[in-house]
Design an enzyme around this catalytic site. Structure first.
Site, short mmCIF file in Angstrom:
data_model
loop_
_atom_site.label_atom_id
_atom_site.label_comp_id
_atom_site.label_asym_id
_atom_site.label_seq_id
_atom_site.Cartn_x
_atom_site.Cartn_y
_atom_site.Cartn_z
N ASN A 1 -5.31 -13.74 -6.41
CA ASN A 1 -5.61 -12.99 -5.35
C ASN A 1 -4.51 -12.28 -5.27
O ASN A 1 -3.42 -12.25 -4.32
CB ASN A 1 -6.19 -13.84 -3.65
CG ASN A 1 -6.46 -12.99 -3.58
OD1 ASN A 1 -6.45 -11.55 -2.93
ND2 ASN A 1 -6.23 -13.24 -1.90
N TRP A 2 -4.78 -11.18 -5.90
CA TRP A 2 -3.15 -9.70 -5.45
C TRP A 2 -2.82 -9.83 -4.42
O TRP A 2 -1.25 -8.67 -4.15
CB TRP A 2 -3.35 -8.88 -6.64
CG TRP A 2 -2.91 -9.20 -8.10
CD1 TRP A 2 -2.78 -10.19 -8.58
CD2 TRP A 2 -3.21 -8.18 -9.66
NE1 TRP A 2 -3.18 -10.86 -10.07
CE2 TRP A 2 -2.92 -9.11 -10.44
CE3 TRP A 2 -3.28 -7.31 -9.34
CZ2 TRP A 2 -2.92 -8.81 -11.44
CZ3 TRP A 2 -3.69 -6.73 -10.76
CH2 TRP A 2 -3.09 -7.20 -11.61
N LYS A 3 -3.54 -9.93 -3.06
CA LYS A 3 -3.31 -9.26 -2.01
C LYS A 3 -3.64 -7.75 -1.94
O LYS A 3 -3.88 -7.07 -3.21
CB LYS A 3 -2.41 -10.13 -0.88
CG LYS A 3 -3.21 -11.18 -1.17
CD LYS A 3 -2.43 -12.29 -0.31
CE LYS A 3 -3.52 -13.54 -0.36
NZ LYS A 3 -2.68 -14.35 0.69
N HIS B 1 -11.85 -14.13 3.35
CA HIS B 1 -10.91 -14.46 3.34
C HIS B 1 -9.69 -14.18 4.83
O HIS B 1 -10.71 -13.65 5.64
CB HIS B 1 -9.60 -13.39 2.14
CG HIS B 1 -8.43 -14.07 2.24
ND1 HIS B 1 -7.34 -14.12 2.86
CD2 HIS B 1 -8.07 -14.72 0.67
CE1 HIS B 1 -6.43 -14.70 3.07
NE2 HIS B 1 -6.57 -15.13 1.05
N GLU C 1 -7.59 -14.20 6.24
CA GLU C 1 -6.59 -12.62 6.21
C GLU C 1 -7.72 -10.63 7.27
O GLU C 1 -7.31 -11.13 8.05
CB GLU C 1 -5.48 -11.79 5.27
CG GLU C 1 -4.47 -13.13 5.15
CD GLU C 1 -4.15 -13.20 3.27
OE1 GLU C 1 -4.62 -12.06 2.71
OE2 GLU C 1 -3.21 -14.15 3.30
N GLU D 1 -9.66 -22.77 1.64
CA GLU D 1 -7.97 -22.24 1.72
C GLU D 1 -7.89 -22.40 3.18
O GLU D 1 -8.26 -21.72 4.44
CB GLU D 1 -8.30 -20.54 1.95
CG GLU D 1 -8.61 -20.37 0.31
CD GLU D 1 -7.91 -19.12 0.31
OE1 GLU D 1 -6.80 -19.10 -1.34
OE2 GLU D 1 -8.18 -17.82 0.92
N GLY E 1 0.67 -19.19 1.61
CA GLY E 1 1.40 -18.68 2.14
C GLY E 1 2.59 -19.26 2.30
O GLY E 1 4.05 -18.31 3.19
N SER F 1 -0.71 -21.81 -1.18
CA SER F 1 0.48 -22.61 -1.86
C SER F 1 0.10 -23.27 -3.45
O SER F 1 1.34 -23.77 -3.82
CB SER F 1 0.94 -23.21 -0.75
OG SER F 1 1.58 -22.21 0.22
N GLY G 1 -2.64 -17.50 -5.21
CA GLY G 1 -2.26 -15.70 -4.18
C GLY G 1 -0.94 -16.13 -4.35
O GLY G 1 -0.57 -14.89 -5.02
N GLY G 2 0.53 -15.35 -3.97
CA GLY G 2 1.42 -15.15 -4.08
C GLY G 2 2.22 -15.39 -5.71
O GLY G 2 2.34 -15.00 -6.49
P1 PGA Z 1 -1.34 -18.22 -1.39
O1 PGA Z 1 -2.26 -17.63 -0.70
O2 PGA Z 1 -1.17 -18.64 -2.70
O3 PGA Z 1 -0.19 -16.90 -1.69
O4 PGA Z 1 -0.52 -19.51 -0.47
C1 PGA Z 1 -3.43 -17.84 -1.23
C2 PGA Z 1 -4.88 -16.71 -0.60
O5 PGA Z 1 -4.77 -16.21 0.35
O6 PGA Z 1 -5.87 -16.75 -1.58
#
Ligand code: PGA
Length: 262
Positions: A12-14, A102, A104, A174, A180, A220, A241-242
């Site tokens: 997930n590149w956000k 998600h 967010e 999640e 994050g 994470s 994500g990251g």
């Molecule tokens: P993260 O994000 O790996 O940076 O914790 C995961 C996500 O939000 O899908």
């Protein structure tokens, strides 16, 4: 992981990478991902909307062994919805997987369980697979509400999709506090939550849907914690994500997943 379900690793590149950077990242994935890495694992990447056409072109022309994904979509296929992107438009770009709900989007953009469930149904109606995100906040965990919160989020999606579509879908567990933060859930906590999600799906959509739905852990994830997280029998993959922004790290996660015995 379990022998019956094909693992799925999603990046997930956000809101990162403009389309030039996205082209570069897609090419780099193509150079680094060997066919052995993906022989037993599905890999999806979820760039921002403005990158999708560019990444699609690279993936198809250079046979990068990933499936294109999106991070969100509208409920409707077209109409007066300024600023929205429809699931039909995504399907036309050969998007295979769409993340819905998600945390967010739930937290920053007010998406409710009902809206997320409607989006998941639209994704399925357009022939794509929803990656339905669920997870508790830190406060909910501290108050012992984790199972209740997960049950209501999963219930909304499962009722909206119906048994056969649920069975073909992906659910991503999640925990909000792990996203994050550098503080991933322990493999035991990840397994417990994913096991509970499968149980809820069994109650709402039946045993067959519960047996086939793929459940990811996200929050994470790193190359270092991948193997341990995937040891849980109900953890079928990872939503990254990251670490997915670093192509070498993302490929290391895929390779670690490919090496974990089911
Ligand atoms: P993260 O994000 O790996 O940076 O914790 C995961 C996500 O939000 O899908």
């Amino acid at each position: 992981m379990s022998a019956g379900r094909r693992p799925i690793i999603s990046g997930n590149w956000k809101m990162n990478f403009d389309h030039f950077e996205a082209i570069h990242a897609a090419r780099a994935l193509g150079l680094r991902l060997a066919s052995a890495d993906v022989a037993g694992v599905d890999v999806t990447v979820h760039p921002p909307f403005t990158d999708l056409r560019s990444v699609q072109t690279v993936v198809e022309a250079e046979e990068v062994p990933v499936v294109l994904g999106a991070q969100n979509c509208a409920v409707e296929d077209s109409g007066a919805f300024t600023g929205e992107v429809s699931p039909l438009m995504l399907a036309r770009l050969h998007v295979g997987y769409v993340i819905v709900g998600h945390s967010e989007r739930r937290r920053l953009f007010g998406e409710t369980d009902d809206l997320v469930a409607a989006k998941a149904a639209s994704v399925v109606r357009n022939g794509m697979v929803p990656v339905c995100c669920v997870g508790e906040t830190e406060t909910e965990r501290e108050e012992g509400m984790t199972r209740d919160r997960l049950a209501s989020q999963v219930d909304a999606v499962a009722v909206s999709l119906g048994p056969s579509a649920v069975g073909a879908s992906v659910v991503a567990y999640e925990p909000v506090w792990a996203i994050g933060s550098g503080r991933a859930a322990t493999p035991e906590d990840a397994q417990e939550a994913c096991g509970w999600i499968r149980e809820v799906i069994g109650m709402v959509a039946g045993d067959e849907a519960a047996a086939t739905v793929r459940i990811q852990y996200g929050g994470s994830v790193t190359p270092e914690n991948t193997s341990a997280l995937l040891e849980g029998a109900d953890v079928d993959g990872l939503l990254v994500g990251g670490a997915s922004l670093d192509v070498a790290a993302f490929v290391a996660i895929v390779q670690a997943a490919a090496g974990v015995p089911a």
